[in-house]
Design a protein around this motif. Structure first.
Motif, PDB file in Angstrom:
ATOM      1  N   SER A  16      11.056  27.425  13.180  1.00 47.24           N
ATOM      2  CA  SER A  16      10.964  28.586  14.075  1.00 47.24           C
ATOM      3  C   SER A  16      10.275  29.747  13.363  1.00 47.24           C
ATOM      4  O   SER A  16      10.811  30.293  12.393  1.00 47.24           O
ATOM      5  CB  SER A  16      12.359  29.022  14.528  1.00 47.24           C
ATOM      6  OG  SER A  16      12.295  30.281  15.197  1.00 47.24           O
ATOM      7  N   THR A  17       9.098  30.130  13.844  1.00 41.35           N
ATOM      8  CA  THR A  17       8.409  31.276  13.239  1.00 41.35           C
ATOM      9  C   THR A  17       9.055  32.595  13.664  1.00 41.35           C
ATOM     10  O   THR A  17       8.844  33.619  13.013  1.00 41.35           O
ATOM     11  CB  THR A  17       6.912  31.282  13.611  1.00 41.35           C
ATOM     12  OG1 THR A  17       6.760  31.108  15.024  1.00 41.35           O
ATOM     13  CG2 THR A  17       6.159  30.182  12.879  1.00 41.35           C
ATOM     14  N   THR A  34       4.996  25.780   7.361  1.00 42.81           N
ATOM     15  CA  THR A  34       5.432  25.140   8.604  1.00 42.81           C
ATOM     16  C   THR A  34       6.952  25.157   8.637  1.00 42.81           C
ATOM     17  O   THR A  34       7.604  24.668   7.704  1.00 42.81           O
ATOM     18  CB  THR A  34       4.934  23.683   8.683  1.00 42.81           C
ATOM     19  OG1 THR A  34       3.514  23.649   8.504  1.00 42.81           O
ATOM     20  CG2 THR A  34       5.280  23.054  10.038  1.00 42.81           C
ATOM     21  N   VAL A  63       1.565  35.149  12.343  1.00 45.92           N
ATOM     22  CA  VAL A  63       2.107  33.970  13.027  1.00 45.92           C
ATOM     23  C   VAL A  63       0.989  33.260  13.779  1.00 45.92           C
ATOM     24  O   VAL A  63       0.238  33.892  14.533  1.00 45.92           O
ATOM     25  CB  VAL A  63       3.233  34.377  13.999  1.00 45.92           C
ATOM     26  CG1 VAL A  63       3.698  33.171  14.822  1.00 45.92           C
ATOM     27  CG2 VAL A  63       4.399  34.987  13.230  1.00 45.92           C
ATOM     28  N   ILE A  64       0.866  31.962  13.554  1.00 42.12           N
ATOM     29  CA  ILE A  64      -0.170  31.165  14.213  1.00 42.12           C
ATOM     30  C   ILE A  64       0.358  30.596  15.526  1.00 42.12           C
ATOM     31  O   ILE A  64      -0.289  30.688  16.567  1.00 42.12           O
ATOM     32  CB  ILE A  64      -0.651  30.037  13.287  1.00 42.12           C
ATOM     33  CG1 ILE A  64      -1.241  30.633  12.002  1.00 42.12           C
ATOM     34  CG2 ILE A  64      -1.690  29.157  13.995  1.00 42.12           C
ATOM     35  CD1 ILE A  64      -1.523  29.627  10.929  1.00 42.12           C
ATOM     36  N   ASP A  65       1.531  29.978  15.483  1.00 41.87           N
ATOM     37  CA  ASP A  65       2.175  29.454  16.687  1.00 41.87           C
ATOM     38  C   ASP A  65       3.686  29.379  16.437  1.00 41.87           C
ATOM     39  O   ASP A  65       4.192  30.032  15.505  1.00 41.87           O
ATOM     40  CB  ASP A  65       1.588  28.076  17.081  1.00 41.87           C
ATOM     41  CG  ASP A  65       1.614  27.064  15.936  1.00 41.87           C
ATOM     42  OD1 ASP A  65       2.589  27.070  15.151  1.00 41.87           O
ATOM     43  OD2 ASP A  65       0.657  26.260  15.825  1.00 41.87           O
ATOM     44  N   ASP A  66       4.381  28.581  17.209  1.00 40.96           N
ATOM     45  CA  ASP A  66       5.848  28.528  17.099  1.00 40.96           C
ATOM     46  C   ASP A  66       6.347  27.967  15.775  1.00 40.96           C
ATOM     47  O   ASP A  66       7.488  28.232  15.373  1.00 40.96           O
ATOM     48  CB  ASP A  66       6.432  27.687  18.243  1.00 40.96           C
ATOM     49  CG  ASP A  66       6.288  28.375  19.589  1.00 40.96           C
ATOM     50  OD1 ASP A  66       6.054  29.597  19.591  1.00 40.96           O
ATOM     51  OD2 ASP A  66       6.392  27.692  20.627  1.00 40.96           O
ATOM     52  N   THR A  67       5.497  27.193  15.084  1.00 39.81           N
ATOM     53  CA  THR A  67       5.963  26.534  13.856  1.00 39.81           C
ATOM     54  C   THR A  67       5.103  26.823  12.629  1.00 39.81           C
ATOM     55  O   THR A  67       5.442  26.382  11.535  1.00 39.81           O
ATOM     56  CB  THR A  67       6.038  25.006  14.060  1.00 39.81           C
ATOM     57  OG1 THR A  67       4.737  24.517  14.441  1.00 39.81           O
ATOM     58  CG2 THR A  67       7.054  24.636  15.129  1.00 39.81           C
ATOM     59  N   HIS A  68       3.976  27.528  12.793  1.00 37.70           N
ATOM     60  CA  HIS A  68       3.073  27.775  11.669  1.00 37.70           C
ATOM     61  C   HIS A  68       2.818  29.265  11.483  1.00 37.70           C
ATOM     62  O   HIS A  68       2.660  30.012  12.460  1.00 37.70           O
ATOM     63  CB  HIS A  68       1.733  27.065  11.868  1.00 37.70           C
ATOM     64  CG  HIS A  68       1.831  25.577  11.947  1.00 37.70           C
ATOM     65  ND1 HIS A  68       2.091  24.904  13.121  1.00 37.70           N
ATOM     66  CD2 HIS A  68       1.722  24.624  10.972  1.00 37.70           C
ATOM     67  CE1 HIS A  68       2.118  23.601  12.894  1.00 37.70           C
ATOM     68  NE2 HIS A  68       1.915  23.407  11.607  1.00 37.70           N
TER      69      HIS A  68
END
Length: 304
Positions: free
Chosen positions: A235-236, A232, A252-257
């Motif tokens: 920024s990914t 986590t 990349v899962i989302d913006d943070t994970h």
């Protein structure tokens, strides 16, 4: 790819209740096909249909290329051995006498291969001992032995390890693998013990609400459930750039994970991200099991 069983839009209704609702599935030749679903999802109903114990309300299925409406379907079904719900054995008869009776029922000309079947399932030393005095695991293996009479190409097993102790589960697992690898028998197996099923299956069909919602190979499932480091960050987008420079595989899962499919040097990674003004909030090992993947598909509590 050659398939021993294909269903297309298969339906089965009891008055207004639809147990199967347009089920489409494909069982490859030589596979151990794990059939996964909640109680009431339609697993046993599908098995009863392909074994000829019931007729579908709609749709169709084929066995070895023969449609269920074809007059030759009875001949195709002779290539199936099945243990549906409970083993079909006579408790007051020995293992050998149970097999002899099945040979006669099938109209086989002699008892050739009978002793080989008993040896295959590990019951060659039971002598005149009656089946009612067998352990639960032995009775299950005898049920499989009865299903093997007639040298089937497809073995259908409905909850084969249900109620067994750990030793019994291991024995059934080893037997299924042996039949598949040494005898080239395709196996269709439903089980609510998903961890055990993951040790056997080469292919999976996930059923919910009377429909197959996902079919996949074990390799495809392993790729989805592979071990990784879940990170986590703030920024990914920055993380992706850093990981690309380090030559590490990730998703990349989302913006943070994001998931990193390696064990990076956390100190080096953290320092590299800090230089890019990206904050690391957490690291944790992540490994999705068959059970958790199944739940992600259908939701709820596992009660296959």
């Amino acid at each position: 790819m050659e398939y021993v069983l294909k269903t297309t839009g298969l339906c089965k209704s009891y008055r207004r209740y639809k147990v199967l609702n347009g089920l489409t599935m494909n069982v490859p030749k030589g596979a151990i096909y794990g059939f996964v679903g909640k109680n009431g999802a339609g697993k046993t109903t599908l098995i009863r249909l392909i074994c000829g114990l019931q007729e579908p309300s709609g749709g169709e299925y084929t066995l070895y290329g023969t449609k269920h409406t074809d007059s030759k379907i009875t001949k195709a079904r002779r290539r199936i051995g099945a243990v549906v719900e409970t083993p079909s054995i006579y408790p007051d008869m020995s293992a050998k006498d149970n097999l002899r009776l099945q040979y006669r029922t099938l109209g086989l000309p002699n008892f050739d291969g009978l002793d080989d079947i008993l040896k295959m399932v590990g019951l060659e030393q039971t002598g005149k001992k009656k089946a009612k005095n067998f352990s639960l695991g032995m009775r299950q293996r005898l049920g499989i032995a009865v299903a093997l009479c007639g040298s089937p190409d497809l073995l259908v097993l409905d909850e084969p390890v249900n109620g067994l102790d750990p030793q019994g589960i291991v024995e059934i697992r080893e037997l299924i693998l042996k039949l598949n690898r040494e005898k080239n028998i395709t196996v269709l197996i439903s089980s609510h013990i998903l961890d055990e099923l993951s040790k056997l299956a080469t292919h999976y069909g996930f059923i919910d609400g009377g429909k197959i919602i996902r079919e996949m190979s074990a390799d495809e499932l392993d790729a989805l459930c592979r071990k990784c480091m879940r990170v986590t960050v703030s920024s990914t987008a920055i993380l992706a750039k850093v990981l690309d420079n380090m030559g590490l595989e990730y998703s990349v899962i989302d913006d943070t994970h994001a998931d990193i499919y390696a064990k990076p040097n956390i100190t080096h990674l953290t320092l590299a991200l800090a230089k890019e003004n990206c904050e690391v909030l957490s690291f944790e090992e992540h490994d999705e099991s068959l059970e958790s993947f199944y739940l992600s598909l259908v939701g709820g509590v596992v009660n296959a």
